[in-house]
Design a protein around this motif. Structure first.
Motif: not given
Length: 284
Positions: A79-80, A111, A132, A136, A140, A143
């Motif tokens: 995960k971020t 994400v 983003y 990303l 993902a 999200i």
């Protein structure tokens, strides 16, 4: 010798107050029974009252942490959290591609597009919003934006459940496999509805709205509990269901620290922590 548990990775910033960021992720991972690893993106000067400083880590160091962990220890989900700059986002995207994190690989990727602290302090540079969207979101598995982040990424100011659906569709157009629009900031709703969307179907996860100001780290805790479930092999719907149940109990067990806003608490998961969750149980 114990069997090695599933491993997870958080790519996130450090919260010196221990309420949010990678500290919240790690304690959630522990409570969910997985081994947590980290790639630190930034160090914040932070307490219960707010953020007074942010020091970002060089992008190449962030990427090196990701690659070092995954190529040796291995992870079953990642995960971020706070990524702060477009350069860090690009470095994370490249590192994830190289080690198989995300939709092009075998490792589920959650994400959580952290853009500001719960106090309103900015944690994301303006130029990073586009990164983003382009770097990303398409990588993902899921999200997990809150409504403030929805507004930043889509321009939509969500005030109703119907608008949550519009927001989910708008975010899905940026390329993630699944979108979870969180409803905790829909203050006029007596419940908290988190809305999951896969491009064709909506799944609703409804929970109670608690009368507490102590919600620091709630987004991190939800995303990391979902990540933990994915690491254990759950599908996305089941993982979000598990994460929703986990965050409900964590908000129920929230506690005060300092002079400001306290954290939600994964301690409810620990059998011998019940005494700390009972008001007035500790004296002295």
């Amino acid at each position: 010798m114990m069997r090695t548990p599933p491993r997870t990775l958080t790519i996130a910033g450090s919260d010196s107050g221990g309420c949010a960021g990678l500290q919240a992720d790690l304690r959630t991972f522990f409570a969910c029974g997985v081994h947590g690893t980290t790639a630190v993106t930034a160090v914040t000067v932070q307490n219960s009252l707010g953020v007074t400083g942010v020091h970002t880590i060089p992008p190449e160091v962030v990427a090196a942490q990701v690659e070092s962990v995954v190529t040796d220890i291995g992870v079953q989900a990642a995960k971020t959290g706070m990524l702060a700059t477009a350069e860090i986002i690009a470095a994370v995207a490249g590192a994830c591609d190289r080690v198989g994190i995300g939709r092009a690989g075998d490792i589920p990727f959650v994400v959580d597009p952290v853009a500001a602290s719960m106090h309103g302090d900015p944690l994301l540079h303006e130029a990073a919003l586009d990164s983003y969207r382009t770097e990303l979101f398409p990588r993902a598995t899921l999200i997990t934006p809150n409504l403030d982040e929805v507004r930043l990424f889509t321009g939509l100011d969500v005030t109703t459940r119907a608008q949550q659906r519009d927001a989910a569709k708008a975010l899905f157009d940026h390329g993630p496999q699944w979108v979870l629009v969180k409803g905790g900031h829909l203050w006029g709703d007596p419940e908290c509805l988190d809305l999951l969307y896969d491009g064709s179907e909506f799944t609703e996860f409804v929970g109670p709205r608690f009368d507490t100001e102590h919600t620091h780290g709630s987004g991190d805790t939800l995303a990391s509990s979902i990540t933990s479930a994915l690491a254990k092999g759950a599908d996305v719907v089941s993982a979000v269901r598990a994460g929703k149940a986990f965050i409900v109990e964590s908000v129920r067990g929230a506690y005060p620290v300092g002079a400001g806003v306290g954290p939600v608490s994964p301690l409810w998961r620990l059998p011998d922590a019940a005494e700390f969750l009972t008001p007035g149980s500790i004296t002295g």
